[in-house]
Design an enzyme around this catalytic site. Structure first.
Site, PDB file in Angstrom:
ATOM      1  N   ARG A  98       0.821  -1.226   0.000  1.00 52.93           N
ATOM      2  CA  ARG A  98       0.000   0.000   0.000  1.00 52.93           C
ATOM      3  C   ARG A  98       0.850   1.270   0.000  1.00 52.93           C
ATOM      4  NH1 ARG A  98      -2.818  -3.368  -2.235  1.00 52.93           N
ATOM      5  NH2 ARG A  98      -4.613  -4.292  -1.217  1.00 52.93           N
ATOM      6  N   ASP A 127      -6.839  -1.970   4.479  1.00 47.20           N
ATOM      7  CA  ASP A 127      -6.238  -1.293   3.330  1.00 47.20           C
ATOM      8  C   ASP A 127      -6.709   0.154   3.186  1.00 47.20           C
ATOM      9  OD1 ASP A 127      -4.582  -3.388   2.563  1.00 47.20           O
ATOM     10  OD2 ASP A 127      -6.175  -4.380   1.434  1.00 47.20           O
ATOM     11  N   SER A 178     -11.476 -12.823  -2.064  1.00 50.50           N
ATOM     12  CA  SER A 178     -10.862 -11.513  -2.244  1.00 50.50           C
ATOM     13  C   SER A 178      -9.358 -11.737  -2.161  1.00 50.50           C
ATOM     14  CB  SER A 178     -11.331 -10.558  -1.143  1.00 50.50           C
ATOM     15  OG  SER A 178     -10.502  -9.424  -1.143  1.00 50.50           O
TER      16      SER A 178
HETATM   17  N1  ARG Z   1      -5.606  -8.998   5.976  1.00 54.10           N
HETATM   18  C1  ARG Z   1      -4.474  -8.699   5.177  1.00 54.10           C
HETATM   19  C2  ARG Z   1      -3.947  -7.336   5.502  1.00 54.10           C
HETATM   20  O1  ARG Z   1      -4.635  -6.591   6.120  1.00 54.10           O
HETATM   21  C3  ARG Z   1      -4.724  -8.877   3.710  1.00 54.10           C
HETATM   22  C4  ARG Z   1      -5.540  -7.847   3.030  1.00 54.10           C
HETATM   23  C5  ARG Z   1      -5.753  -8.252   1.642  1.00 54.10           C
HETATM   24  N2  ARG Z   1      -6.490  -7.286   0.876  1.00 54.10           N
HETATM   25  C6  ARG Z   1      -7.433  -7.624   0.023  1.00 54.10           C
HETATM   26  N3  ARG Z   1      -8.006  -6.651  -0.607  1.00 54.10           N
HETATM   27  N4  ARG Z   1      -7.818  -8.871  -0.181  1.00 54.10           N
HETATM   28  O2  ARG Z   1      -2.855  -6.979   5.202  1.00 54.10           O
END
Ligand code: ARG
Length: 413
Positions: A98, A127, A178
């Site tokens: 990110r 995110d 996802s």
């Molecule tokens: N839970 C993980 C994190 O917060 C993965 C996030 C994955 N994002 C997604 N859009 N599937 O870093």
């Protein structure tokens, strides 16, 4: 040209939600949309294809960036130096991508004169926090927008919008998961995985093969210089190449599969599957080289720093003052983390079998029980007396007050 309209920079993956967001943001805010797509080693579609799709969906400009080396050098390598694992398990795959994307979003916002930055995250995850905190950490004047969260862009709405406007994007093939992936690893969530008793099925994984049916063991030697992998089996590699090669080789052995219930920032616990063969192999090797080269007290303290570093990065504080200060400490510890680690990759495990370092603190003559022992055992006596003194005094007091430890009796006569 007259004064142009307000502009919004949108983090664009090329998928359904963000493709629809281009038109939807325009309709809802009256602004022009500039898309930004960043290659952090996620594979899949060519960036040029994604760029064209953005323009076809109504973007006025479409910015693409190959950030694979930048991501590997400036984000994965610091994560490796930190041995960054959230909750001792998750190698921060999405969390470190990110800030990389954020950096490019801000660059594009400046270049194209945008005042707002938008992303496709929901209102429940980490995110959104990483994007928005990251953006305002780099550019406090910019405003953030989440169409899914703020403009009611639901999945069903996206499908009907895409069909109605004939957007050049697939709406029928709906992946139950996802997924977020990059060269450091892959995150899989939602679908039947939300029942935390359900075991992941084969189709969840793409970076790793089933560790239960591995090919023959694979021996690898990783060379580090000041905490950075610089060669594999004697061949020079860049950080990106090191990660890619180990993704392949450790992935073939099923190394780096992780299945955890994770504490998200917004308070919920969520079930996450990760696969990070290269990252987990490198962290394992790097940790062992640190065992050989770091001073004991430095190593102990670094473990605490690493935990805190991982929490900060997980929570979107990549560009924060404390994270920067911890980086300074971590960098300082890496000065002597140089040498070779030999590992056997097999059946889901990367097992260290040898270490070699010119900057090692391991002293054979001090350690050996054989000939050549240079350790002065007679000095251990005084050391033990003084080390045990405070506890001995406290124990004597307990005995004096009738509270000595009852050590029981044996039935041996
Ligand atoms: N839970 C993980 C994190 O917060 C993965 C996030 C994955 N994002 C997604 N859009 N599937 O870093």
């Amino acid at each position: 040209m007259s004064e142009h309209k307000d502009r919004v920079v949108l983090a664009y993956s090329g998928g359904l939600d963000t493709s629809v967001a281009i038109g939807w943001i325009g309709e809802q805010t009256g602004a022009e949309v500039v898309t930004v797509s960043v290659d952090v080693g996620q594979g899949g579609e060519d960036l040029e294809v994604i760029r064209q799709r953005a323009l076809d969906c109504g973007a006025v400009e479409a910015y693409i960036a190959d950030a694979r080396d930048e991501f590997a050098n400036e984000y994965c390598m610091p994560a490796l130096a930190a041995n960054g694992l959230y909750m001792d398990a998750y190698p921060l795959v999405s969390a470190i991508s990110r800030p990389t994307i954020v950096r490019h979003l801000v660059t594009a916002a400046r270049q194209f004169g945008a005042t707002t930055v938008a992303h496709g995250c929901t209102g429940k995850g980490n995110d959104q926090v990483r994007f928005e905190v990251g953006i305002t950490s780099l550019a406090p004047d910019l405003t953030c927008l989440s169409p899914v969260r703020d403009l009611a862009l639901t999945r069903d709405f996206a499908i009907s919008y895409a069909n109605k406007h004939n957007l050049p994007i697939e709406t029928t093939h709906h992946n139950p998961f996802s997924i977020d992936q990059n060269v450091w690893g892959r995150a899989i969530e939602t679908g039947y995985l939300e029942d935390i008793w359900n075991a992941p099925t084969k189709d969840v994984y793409t970076y790793t093969d089933d560790p239960a049916y591995p090919p023959l063991p694979d021996e690898v030697v990783i060379t580090f210089e000041a905490g950075i992998p610089v060669a594999i089996d004697g061949r020079k590699v860049t950080p990106l190449e090191a990660i890619q090669e180990l993704n392949r080789r450790a992935g073939a052995q099923g190394i780096g599969r992780i299945d955890i219930v994770e504490d998200r920032m917004v308070g919920i616990k969520s079930r996450e599957i990760y696969e990070a063969p290269g990252a987990m192999t490198l962290i394992e090797a790097h940790r062992e080289l640190e065992n050989v080269t770091l001073d004991r007290e430095q190593a102990r303290f670094k473990r605490r720093v690493s935990d805190r570093w991982s929490e900060l990065v997980y929570e979107g504080q990549w560009f924060s003052p404390l994270k920067n200060s911890l980086d300074a400490f971590i960098n300082d510890t890496q000065r002597y983390v140089s040498g070779d680690i030999r590992m056997t990759l097999h059946g889901g495990r990367a097992t260290v079998t040898g270490r070699r370092s010119d900057t090692s603190l391991y002293d054979f003559n001090l350690a050996t029980y054989d000939e050549g022992d240079s350790f002065d055992q007679s000095s251990a006596r005084g050391f033990i007396e003084i080390t045990g003194l405070t506890t001995k005094l406290a124990a004597a007091r307990d005995v004096a007050f009738g509270r000595g430890v009852d050590v029981g009796t044996t039935n041996l006569s």
